[in-house]
Enzyme design. Sequence first.
Site, mmCIF file in Angstrom:
data_model
loop_
_atom_site.group_PDB
_atom_site.id
_atom_site.type_symbol
_atom_site.label_atom_id
_atom_site.label_comp_id
_atom_site.label_asym_id
_atom_site.label_seq_id
_atom_site.Cartn_x
_atom_site.Cartn_y
_atom_site.Cartn_z
ATOM 1 N N GLU A 31 5.059 -2.959 0.375
ATOM 2 C CA GLU A 31 3.604 -2.948 0.275
ATOM 3 C C GLU A 31 3.062 -4.377 0.467
ATOM 4 O OE1 GLU A 31 0.154 -1.417 -2.865
ATOM 5 O OE2 GLU A 31 2.146 -1.918 -3.632
ATOM 6 N N LYS A 76 -3.875 4.161 0.695
ATOM 7 C CA LYS A 76 -3.543 4.344 -0.722
ATOM 8 C C LYS A 76 -4.635 5.151 -1.416
ATOM 9 C CE LYS A 76 -1.758 1.457 -4.508
ATOM 10 N NZ LYS A 76 -1.460 0.050 -4.880
ATOM 11 N N CYS A 110 2.852 2.878 -3.688
ATOM 12 C CA CYS A 110 2.927 2.310 -5.028
ATOM 13 C C CYS A 110 2.332 3.192 -6.129
ATOM 14 C CB CYS A 110 2.306 0.915 -5.029
ATOM 15 S SG CYS A 110 2.840 -0.112 -6.436
#
Length: 274
Positions: free
Chosen positions: A43, A113, A153
């Site tokens: 990331e 995300k 994440c």
Amino acid sequence: MQDFKIATCQMDVCENKDENIEHAIQLIKKASANDAKLITLPEIFNGPYDTAKFIEFAEDENDGQTLQAMSKTAKKHDIYLQAGSIAERCDDKIYNTAYLFNPDGEIIAKHRKMHLFDINTKTMKFTESDTLTAGDKITTVDTDLGVISIAICYDVRFPQLWTLMSQNKSDIILLPAAFNMTTGPLHWQTLIRTRAIDTQAYVVATSPSRIDNPYYVAWGHSMIVDPWGKILSEAETKEEILYADIENNKIDDVREQIPVLKNKRNDIYETIMK
């Protein structure tokens, strides 16, 4: 789906974008030379994980320095490349976006995300929403290697998202991530193994290495987990390339032994409570 070797690059990340891009290219070159057909990066691999730096390093998808370099690299080495994530600028918004390139260097999937990392623990505070906008789409693509989904994440903490990726018949779920020194020790391995067991898919979690810096210190410990929840390969804290063999029969075997996808009670789950 076919059997193949995957590589995940836990890499050192510095403040210089040019150096980070070149360093990623060298790691990809090395992994490709070891016969990896799908290679992953962490990331925000092209700069510090920091809200102010997201603005400074943000790129437009159509002419961004990082994506152009990754496209050329995927094509040069004839690989699928999940180029971690970068700060993507689109109109007046910035997203934390992960890209998947095919061996022709084409973007075949992108994941913004969905769950922004806004936390305030006793030891740290981080607010991605100060800078970033959340995505709103599930990301799954059917490739020659298998059905691949992507999350980023903090997305790992939301099982509803992973249920949807499972419903998309994902074989492999790629997770560029940067857990920290607060959440990493207790939650990182448990969450990744749990999501592999939940989805009965391979889960590949790719972190930056752990480097002291004034912005954000990553936990490291990138790992590749099979559909049974077994850790096939795990890094420590330093830069390292992990490898594992992705085997189609392992997915089928696990799903036949414990047929959770068949045994789901959608008649109950989808009931609207009044």
